[in-house]
Every structure is written in C-alpha cells, then in structure tokens.
Motif scaffolding. Structure first.
Motif, PDB file in Angstrom:
ATOM      1  N   LYS A  20       0.809  -1.213   0.000  1.00 27.72           N
ATOM      2  CA  LYS A  20       0.000   0.000   0.000  1.00 27.72           C
ATOM      3  C   LYS A  20       0.850   1.274   0.000  1.00 27.72           C
ATOM      4  O   LYS A  20       0.311   2.378  -0.170  1.00 27.72           O
ATOM      5  CB  LYS A  20      -0.920   0.028   1.218  1.00 27.72           C
ATOM      6  N   VAL A  21       2.149   1.153   0.235  1.00 26.23           N
ATOM      7  CA  VAL A  21       3.013   2.340   0.299  1.00 26.23           C
ATOM      8  C   VAL A  21       3.243   2.852  -1.119  1.00 26.23           C
ATOM      9  O   VAL A  21       3.962   2.252  -1.910  1.00 26.23           O
ATOM     10  CB  VAL A  21       4.349   2.028   0.995  1.00 26.23           C
ATOM     11  N   ALA A  22       2.611   3.993  -1.432  1.00 24.82           N
ATOM     12  CA  ALA A  22       2.738   4.556  -2.782  1.00 24.82           C
ATOM     13  C   ALA A  22       4.047   5.307  -2.957  1.00 24.82           C
ATOM     14  O   ALA A  22       4.586   5.378  -4.066  1.00 24.82           O
ATOM     15  CB  ALA A  22       1.566   5.497  -3.053  1.00 24.82           C
ATOM     16  N   ALA A  23       4.565   5.891  -1.856  1.00 27.21           N
ATOM     17  CA  ALA A  23       5.784   6.694  -1.961  1.00 27.21           C
ATOM     18  C   ALA A  23       6.304   7.013  -0.575  1.00 27.21           C
ATOM     19  O   ALA A  23       5.595   6.864   0.435  1.00 27.21           O
ATOM     20  CB  ALA A  23       5.500   7.994  -2.711  1.00 27.21           C
ATOM     21  N   PHE A  24       7.564   7.436  -0.544  1.00 28.10           N
ATOM     22  CA  PHE A  24       8.123   8.152   0.589  1.00 28.10           C
ATOM     23  C   PHE A  24       8.150   9.625   0.195  1.00 28.10           C
ATOM     24  O   PHE A  24       8.245   9.964  -0.997  1.00 28.10           O
ATOM     25  CB  PHE A  24       9.555   7.708   0.892  1.00 28.10           C
ATOM     26  N   CYS A  25       8.094  10.519   1.199  1.00 23.73           N
ATOM     27  CA  CYS A  25       8.294  11.933   0.882  1.00 23.73           C
ATOM     28  C   CYS A  25       9.233  12.546   1.905  1.00 23.73           C
ATOM     29  O   CYS A  25       9.394  12.037   3.018  1.00 23.73           O
ATOM     30  CB  CYS A  25       6.975  12.691   0.810  1.00 23.73           C
ATOM     31  N   ASP A  26       9.876  13.650   1.500  1.00 20.30           N
ATOM     32  CA  ASP A  26      10.914  14.247   2.324  1.00 20.30           C
ATOM     33  C   ASP A  26      11.157  15.671   1.854  1.00 20.30           C
ATOM     34  O   ASP A  26      10.547  16.124   0.877  1.00 20.30           O
ATOM     35  CB  ASP A  26      12.206  13.413   2.219  1.00 20.30           C
ATOM     36  N   VAL A  27      12.068  16.377   2.546  1.00 19.67           N
ATOM     37  CA  VAL A  27      12.556  17.667   2.069  1.00 19.67           C
ATOM     38  C   VAL A  27      14.039  17.601   1.728  1.00 19.67           C
ATOM     39  O   VAL A  27      14.594  18.560   1.189  1.00 19.67           O
ATOM     40  CB  VAL A  27      12.326  18.781   3.121  1.00 19.67           C
TER      41      VAL A  27
END
Length: 328
Positions: free
Chosen positions: A254-261
């Motif tokens: 179910k993990v579509a993506a990681f996000c970060d800065v």
C-alpha cells in the motif's frame, strides 16, 4: 482515572469505595513519604481507598507504608495492602493488576510510587469520569526535575482533544490500545494534577523500545491502514524506512511513496527494499512532500526543526486522523 470494567474483580467482601487509588511499589523508599502524603491531602469528599501492592521491595518501603496506613485510615481512607517477598520483583504490570484485583472502588486512579498527586486530582478526574463514563481520564503533568524531557512535556500537555486519540500513547500501551479497540474514549483534565518524576530507576526505562515499536506498528495496521487503499510515508530516512520494513507484506504494497525535504534523498528517486521476497524487488518513489499525495504516516519527530516541519504540514491544510497520522 477510569471506571472499573470488570465487576468480578472487586476482591474481598466490603462496602466498595467510590475511588480506589492503585499504587504498585518496588523499592520506593526515597519517594514514598511524599507520594503517600499526597494521597492524604486529596480534597475528594467521596469514599476513597488506597490499594498498595508491594512487589518484593528490599528497602524500607513496607515500614513507610505501615507508618502511613494509620494516618490514612484515621482520615477515612481505607488502606489495602498486598504483596510478595520473592527474590525478584514480578514487574509493574503484575503489581498493578494485583492492586486492582484486591481493590473495591467503582473508579480506579493509578499512581506510581515516585509521583505526587495535586490535592484536587482525584476530585477533578472523578468528576470528569462521571461526565465521560466510557473514557480514560488523563490530566496535564509537571515534570521533576523541571528541565527533563522538555519536548515530551510540551507534547503531552499541549495535545488537542482530538489528538488524544491520534497521538496519545501513554506508558501503559497495551491497556490503552485495547481500550480504543473496544470503542473507549480519552479525556484530559486541563490542569496539572500530577508531579511526574524522571529518574534512571523509573519503570518506564525497563520497557524495550523494540517492544513498544512492534505494538505501535500492529495497532497502526489494525486501526488505520485498512481504511487506506494507499498511503505515503513522510520521511525517507532511517525511521521511515524502518517503518516500511516493519509492515506486513500487504501493508508494504500500500506504500505509494516516501516523501521528504532532503534533496539528496529526493534526487536518488526511489527506495529499494533489498530484503523483500517479492520479485522484482519493490522500488518505492521518493518525492518532495508537496508532490506527494495523502494520506501520510508521518515518521518525523515533532518540535525538532524549529517549527519548519510543522509549518510544512500545516501548509497542506490536512485533517489529522483522516489525511495523516503521526508515528514518532
């Protein structure tokens, strides 16, 4: 404080108290006088008892307890004492359960032997419990020493009412989760009613971080993830990757993506889980947080970035509990 859930756990036949203060004790000599004095100073006008379970103390805890027993009972507070003198203690969970089993109160007020109650604690929490009979009743706390665990204190005392369910994770984790599974609520009296000591011997330090992590992951997968077709993990660093690896295979899909800065993480473009049994191995995109889609499971610790993370999150105009959950 909470209402007693099991009427069969009343213990010896006697007139039940309105409130039982539940006090597990193990080698608490340095703090017991102040702790027991705070029980005596309660301004609650209903019937109250103190249920103590001594978990194999080897110091002078029992001497102090016996000294206070007469003072407390002279003031109208029944004192019930149990315990054992085995070579080793059986732990705070066992001791709390035994203290509950021997108590009679319709409501249970939990107290640690190294903490101190403000005089109005039992009264105010009992009043709140009567208004919210299906809820655990908490309160704000004061830390001793004052400058210890500052971030934790700001967090626990400033949670909004709805965040008590989405973020509130007290020390008694399994009990708290089971309460929520059964549809219970959480309410806080917004006054500081407890002096909460921080010291190396506190029972909190005896709980393995890996154990806490495992239970939190399980609860996340039970309560939140079934409602989401996909989600994004906010943090492409160590904590975010650890959460991904801790999930079941079904939740990982179910993990579509990681996000970060972090531009370095974003520039790489993806995270590959090398230990995955799937073929080909999953390559999870790593996006800037503004390019990612909610819902988010956030693995960024609060109050560590000078407000930058919190500002970024607020800028997305999301609703906690629906669009994101905190996991740090």
């Amino acid at each position: 404080m909470l209402a007693r859930g099991d009427p069969g756990a009343i213990g010896p036949a006697r007139a039940p108290a309105q409130v039982s203060v539940i006090l597990p004790v193990h080698d608490a000599e340095p703090w017991l006088d102040e702790c027991l004095g705070s029980v005596l100073q309660q301004d609650f006008e209903g019937s109250m008892e103190l249920s103590i379970f001594n978990d194999a103390s080897k110091d002078k805890s029992m001497t102090i307890i016996e000294k206070w027993k007469k003072k407390l009972e002279d003031s109208g507070i029944l004192v019930v004492i149990g315990g054992h003198d085995s070579p080793s203690p059986r732990g705070v969970g066992y001791s709390k359960n035994q203290a509950v089993a021997q108590s009679s109160g319709s409501y249970l007020c939990f107290l640690d032997a190294d903490d101190v109650m403000m005089p109005q604690r039992v009264r105010l929490q009992h009043e709140a419990a009567l208004r919210h009979p299906e809820s655990i009743i908490g309160c704000q706390v004061t830390r001793e020493p004052p400058n210890s665990t500052e971030r934790y204190m700001r967090w626990i005392n400033q949670l909004a009412p709805d965040q008590l369910l989405t973020q509130g994770v007290p020390e008694d984790l399994l009990f708290f989760y089971e309460h929520l599974r059964k549809g219970g609520g959480v309410v806080r009296v917004d006054q500081s009613l407890l002096l909460y000591r921080y010291h190396p011997g506190a029972a909190t330090h005896s709980v393995l971080e890996t154990t806490i992590w495992a239970h939190r992951v399980r609860f996340l997968e039970e309560q939140a993830l079934p409602h989401w077709a996909t989600f994004t993990i906010w943090n492409a660093g160590r904590q975010g990757r650890r959460l991904y690896r801790s999930l079941t295979a079904g939740s990982q899909r179910k993990v579509a993506a990681f996000c970060d800065v972090d531009e370095n993480k974003i520039r790489k473009g993806f995270y590959c889980y090398e230990d995955s049994q799937e073929r080909p191995k999953p390559r999870i995109p790593v996006l800037h947080f503004r390019a990612a889609r909610p819902p988010f499971v956030i693995c960024v610790k609060l109050d560590l970035t000078g407000g930058v993370f919190e500002d970024n999150l607020r800028s997305l105009n999301l609703q906690e509990g629906r669009d994101f959950l905190h996991f740090s």
